[in-house]
Structures are given as C-alpha cells and as structure tokens.
Design a protein around this motif. Structure first.
Motif, PDB file in Angstrom:
ATOM      1  N   LEU A  56       0.823  -1.227   0.100  1.00 53.70           N
ATOM      2  CA  LEU A  56       0.136   0.074  -0.006  1.00 53.70           C
ATOM      3  C   LEU A  56       0.817   1.206  -0.036  1.00 53.70           C
ATOM      4  CD1 LEU A  56      -2.504  -1.067   2.974  1.00 53.70           C
ATOM      5  CD2 LEU A  56      -2.905  -1.289   0.382  1.00 53.70           C
ATOM      6  N   ALA A  57       0.333   2.144  -0.690  1.00 48.50           N
ATOM      7  CA  ALA A  57       0.838   3.551  -0.616  1.00 48.50           C
ATOM      8  C   ALA A  57       0.626   4.076   0.591  1.00 48.50           C
ATOM      9  CB  ALA A  57       0.323   4.565  -1.439  1.00 48.50           C
ATOM     10  N   TYR A  58       1.572   5.088   1.439  1.00 46.04           N
ATOM     11  CA  TYR A  58       1.385   5.338   2.769  1.00 46.04           C
ATOM     12  C   TYR A  58       1.979   6.781   2.742  1.00 46.04           C
ATOM     13  CZ  TYR A  58       6.167   5.095   3.937  1.00 46.04           C
ATOM     14  OH  TYR A  58       7.643   5.266   4.058  1.00 46.04           O
ATOM     15  N   PHE A  59       1.111   7.661   3.870  1.00 45.65           N
ATOM     16  CA  PHE A  59       1.567   9.099   3.860  1.00 45.65           C
ATOM     17  C   PHE A  59       1.836   9.221   5.455  1.00 45.65           C
ATOM     18  CE2 PHE A  59      -1.281   8.744   0.635  1.00 45.65           C
ATOM     19  CZ  PHE A  59      -1.037   9.870  -0.337  1.00 45.65           C
ATOM     20  N   ARG A  60       2.803  10.076   5.988  1.00 47.82           N
ATOM     21  CA  ARG A  60       3.054  10.325   7.339  1.00 47.82           C
ATOM     22  C   ARG A  60       2.466  11.934   7.348  1.00 47.82           C
ATOM     23  NH1 ARG A  60       5.684   6.992  10.215  1.00 47.82           N
ATOM     24  NH2 ARG A  60       7.246   5.369   9.085  1.00 47.82           N
ATOM     25  N   ILE A  61       1.517  12.111   8.105  1.00 51.87           N
ATOM     26  CA  ILE A  61       0.995  13.181   8.313  1.00 51.87           C
ATOM     27  C   ILE A  61       0.952  13.660   9.908  1.00 51.87           C
ATOM     28  CG2 ILE A  61      -1.187  14.740   8.038  1.00 51.87           C
ATOM     29  CD1 ILE A  61      -1.674  13.000   5.457  1.00 51.87           C
ATOM     30  N   ASP A  62       1.566  14.632  10.183  1.00 49.69           N
ATOM     31  CA  ASP A  62       1.378  15.213  11.592  1.00 49.69           C
ATOM     32  C   ASP A  62       1.975  14.207  12.626  1.00 49.69           C
ATOM     33  OD1 ASP A  62       0.356  17.815  10.767  1.00 49.69           O
ATOM     34  OD2 ASP A  62      -1.612  17.202  11.200  1.00 49.69           O
ATOM     35  N   LEU A  65       1.182   7.608  10.963  1.00 48.02           N
ATOM     36  CA  LEU A  65       1.140   6.937   9.599  1.00 48.02           C
ATOM     37  C   LEU A  65      -0.295   6.470   9.034  1.00 48.02           C
ATOM     38  CD1 LEU A  65       3.079   4.926   7.907  1.00 48.02           C
ATOM     39  CD2 LEU A  65       2.921   3.198   9.548  1.00 48.02           C
ATOM     40  N   ILE A  66      -0.220   6.869   7.887  1.00 51.70           N
ATOM     41  CA  ILE A  66      -1.888   6.996   7.371  1.00 51.70           C
ATOM     42  C   ILE A  66      -1.735   6.083   6.100  1.00 51.70           C
ATOM     43  CG2 ILE A  66      -3.654   8.172   6.175  1.00 51.70           C
ATOM     44  CD1 ILE A  66      -3.159   9.077   9.154  1.00 51.70           C
ATOM     45  N   ILE A  67      -2.921   5.004   6.052  1.00 55.80           N
ATOM     46  CA  ILE A  67      -3.190   4.244   4.634  1.00 55.80           C
ATOM     47  C   ILE A  67      -4.582   4.681   4.387  1.00 55.80           C
ATOM     48  CG2 ILE A  67      -1.435   2.559   5.272  1.00 55.80           C
ATOM     49  CD1 ILE A  67      -3.730   0.808   6.228  1.00 55.80           C
ATOM     50  N   ILE A  68      -4.804   4.303   3.025  1.00 54.92           N
ATOM     51  CA  ILE A  68      -6.242   4.865   2.299  1.00 54.92           C
ATOM     52  C   ILE A  68      -6.713   3.627   1.503  1.00 54.92           C
ATOM     53  CG2 ILE A  68      -7.346   6.206   0.651  1.00 54.92           C
ATOM     54  CD1 ILE A  68      -4.098   7.613   1.622  1.00 54.92           C
ATOM     55  N   GLY A  69      -8.003   3.073   1.913  1.00 55.29           N
ATOM     56  CA  GLY A  69      -8.756   2.203   1.104  1.00 55.29           C
ATOM     57  C   GLY A  69      -9.462   2.433   0.007  1.00 55.29           C
ATOM     58  N   ARG A 111     -11.139  12.228   9.180  1.00 53.01           N
ATOM     59  CA  ARG A 111     -11.118  11.378   7.840  1.00 53.01           C
ATOM     60  C   ARG A 111     -11.217  12.746   6.618  1.00 53.01           C
ATOM     61  NH1 ARG A 111     -13.041  11.486   2.774  1.00 53.01           N
ATOM     62  NH2 ARG A 111     -12.782   9.857   1.683  1.00 53.01           N
ATOM     63  N   ASP A 112     -12.011  13.424   6.877  1.00 56.80           N
ATOM     64  CA  ASP A 112     -12.439  14.489   5.760  1.00 56.80           C
ATOM     65  C   ASP A 112     -10.942  15.651   5.903  1.00 56.80           C
ATOM     66  OD1 ASP A 112     -14.563  12.983   5.357  1.00 56.80           O
ATOM     67  OD2 ASP A 112     -15.796  14.626   6.068  1.00 56.80           O
ATOM     68  N   GLU A 113     -10.693  15.801   6.914  1.00 53.55           N
ATOM     69  CA  GLU A 113      -9.743  16.788   7.084  1.00 53.55           C
ATOM     70  C   GLU A 113      -8.243  16.155   6.403  1.00 53.55           C
ATOM     71  OE1 GLU A 113      -6.228  18.847   8.400  1.00 53.55           O
ATOM     72  OE2 GLU A 113      -6.771  17.210   9.440  1.00 53.55           O
ATOM     73  N   LEU A 114      -7.974  14.890   6.800  1.00 51.53           N
ATOM     74  CA  LEU A 114      -6.762  14.264   6.340  1.00 51.53           C
ATOM     75  C   LEU A 114      -6.791  13.938   4.992  1.00 51.53           C
ATOM     76  CD1 LEU A 114      -5.222  12.029   9.055  1.00 51.53           C
ATOM     77  CD2 LEU A 114      -4.318  14.089   8.154  1.00 51.53           C
ATOM     78  N   PHE A 115      -8.155  13.553   4.481  1.00 50.17           N
ATOM     79  CA  PHE A 115      -8.076  13.039   2.934  1.00 50.17           C
ATOM     80  C   PHE A 115      -8.019  14.460   2.083  1.00 50.17           C
ATOM     81  CE2 PHE A 115     -10.306  11.793  -0.902  1.00 50.17           C
ATOM     82  CZ  PHE A 115      -9.854  10.489  -1.100  1.00 50.17           C
ATOM     83  N   ALA A 116      -8.288  15.630   2.429  1.00 54.12           N
ATOM     84  CA  ALA A 116      -8.014  16.774   1.721  1.00 54.12           C
ATOM     85  C   ALA A 116      -6.693  17.329   1.896  1.00 54.12           C
ATOM     86  CB  ALA A 116      -8.829  18.001   2.395  1.00 54.12           C
ATOM     87  N   ARG A 117      -5.881  16.897   2.621  1.00 57.34           N
ATOM     88  CA  ARG A 117      -4.401  17.070   2.833  1.00 57.34           C
ATOM     89  C   ARG A 117      -3.914  15.881   1.789  1.00 57.34           C
ATOM     90  NH1 ARG A 117      -2.869  17.915   8.892  1.00 57.34           N
ATOM     91  NH2 ARG A 117      -0.659  18.099   7.866  1.00 57.34           N
ATOM     92  N   ARG A 134     -18.901   5.170  -2.740  1.00 63.17           N
ATOM     93  CA  ARG A 134     -18.687   4.924  -1.062  1.00 63.17           C
ATOM     94  C   ARG A 134     -17.512   6.101  -0.665  1.00 63.17           C
ATOM     95  NH1 ARG A 134     -13.376   2.283  -0.464  1.00 63.17           N
ATOM     96  NH2 ARG A 134     -12.641   1.651  -2.739  1.00 63.17           N
ATOM     97  N   VAL A 135     -17.522   6.151   0.585  1.00 59.39           N
ATOM     98  CA  VAL A 135     -16.624   7.114   1.088  1.00 59.39           C
ATOM     99  C   VAL A 135     -15.254   6.206   1.584  1.00 59.39           C
ATOM    100  CG1 VAL A 135     -16.092   8.417   3.390  1.00 59.39           C
ATOM    101  CG2 VAL A 135     -18.348   8.563   2.215  1.00 59.39           C
ATOM    102  N   ILE A 136     -14.344   6.704   0.635  1.00 56.02           N
ATOM    103  CA  ILE A 136     -12.860   5.684   1.044  1.00 56.02           C
ATOM    104  C   ILE A 136     -12.622   5.802   2.264  1.00 56.02           C
ATOM    105  CG2 ILE A 136     -10.681   5.808  -0.056  1.00 56.02           C
ATOM    106  CD1 ILE A 136     -11.471   6.600  -2.702  1.00 56.02           C
ATOM    107  N   PRO A 137     -12.214   4.915   2.848  1.00 60.44           N
ATOM    108  CA  PRO A 137     -11.782   4.946   4.299  1.00 60.44           C
ATOM    109  C   PRO A 137     -10.318   5.100   4.437  1.00 60.44           C
ATOM    110  CG  PRO A 137     -12.058   2.579   3.648  1.00 60.44           C
ATOM    111  CD  PRO A 137     -12.430   3.577   2.724  1.00 60.44           C
ATOM    112  N   VAL A 138      -9.968   5.895   5.796  1.00 58.88           N
ATOM    113  CA  VAL A 138      -8.601   6.206   5.983  1.00 58.88           C
ATOM    114  C   VAL A 138      -8.387   5.593   7.238  1.00 58.88           C
ATOM    115  CG1 VAL A 138      -7.063   8.198   6.281  1.00 58.88           C
ATOM    116  CG2 VAL A 138      -8.883   8.374   4.518  1.00 58.88           C
ATOM    117  N   PHE A 139      -7.181   5.358   7.378  1.00 58.18           N
ATOM    118  CA  PHE A 139      -6.826   4.516   8.529  1.00 58.18           C
ATOM    119  C   PHE A 139      -5.573   5.092   9.046  1.00 58.18           C
ATOM    120  CE2 PHE A 139      -9.486   1.379   6.930  1.00 58.18           C
ATOM    121  CZ  PHE A 139     -10.029   0.874   7.843  1.00 58.18           C
TER     122      PHE A 139
END
Length: 142
Positions: A56-62, A65-69, A111-117, A134-139
């Motif tokens: 999976l692609a991942y992001f580091r935000i603040d 460790l974030i992953i997106i479904g 989720r919405d705030e991080l998804f925008a970033r 569907r709303v794409i989930p963020v973990f």
C-alpha cells in the motif's frame, strides 16, 4: 452505471509481484510505484484467519502513519479494510524495518480533513473518490 467488480485473481498476482520486489529490494519498487512511499501491511483474514499481505501507499501526516482504502475507486473496499475492521491488529514493513501496529479507522471529521491534505499532495486519490459513491476509508496505523 455500476462498475465491474475488481478481478481478485489479477489483483492478487499484481500484489504478489509488488511484494516480491519490495522484499528483494529493501522496500523499493520500480514501475508505476518508483519513488513512492510503499509499505507492506499484513492483516489477519476476517474469514480465513490467515495472514494477508497488501502493498500500500502510505503517508506521514503530523507524525501519523496513514493508509487509504481507495482500491483505485472501485465500488467495494479492498479486502484489507474488511480485515482491519474485524481485527485491527496488523504488521507493517517499511523499507527493511517492521513493527506490529493497531489500525484506527478515522471518523468522518478527522478523515475528511486528512483526506483533503492527502489529495492536495496526491490528486489521484481525489480521482478515485470521484469514481465511487462509497466514502473511501482512511486508517491510522499506531
């Protein structure tokens, strides 16, 4: 018009080739993912109880460790989302380091705030969201 269900055999073969390359090259892969931040997520199959590995692609935000479904905007979640919802304990490999993690699905406002970033940095994820109802989930992996 409804989308076709993703071809699970094709996805499995693709993921296996990415996983093999990742393992052989200390977490580096080429092709369409060259230079991308990738991790290997090992979940426990919700039905099978067997380990399931997903690159999976991942992001580091603040510091998170974030992953997106996203599943490339398919109308169904990837299997790993179902697995994490059933059992949030997982294992992550990034480069040549690995650790056990607990997944936390982000509630709507967070989720919405991080998804925008995320979409500001990687617009492809906005395209995926536009393809599905569907709303794409963020973990967050803690």
């Amino acid at each position: 018009m409804p989308q076709e269900k993703p071809d699970t055999d094709l996805i499995k073969a693709f993921n296996e080739s990415i996983t093999d390359e990742f393992c052989a090259n200390d977490g580096k892969v080429g092709g369409q993912f060259k230079g991308a931040d990738l991790l290997l997520l090992t979940t426990t199959g919700a039905k099978s109880g067997q380990p399931r590995v997903s690159p999976l692609a991942y992001f580091r935000i603040d510091g998170k460790l974030i992953i997106i479904g996203s599943f490339a905007g398919a109308d169904v979640n990837p299997a790993w989302v179902h697995n994490l919802r059933a059992n949030p304990s997982a294992h992550v490999e990034i480069g040549n380091k690995s650790s056990d993690v607990t997944a936390r699905e982000l509630p709507s406002p967070e989720r919405d705030e991080l998804f925008a970033r995320i979409t500001a940095a990687a617009p492809g994820f906005a395209e995926y969201q536009a393809k599905t109802t569907r709303v794409i989930p963020v973990f967050e992996l803690q």
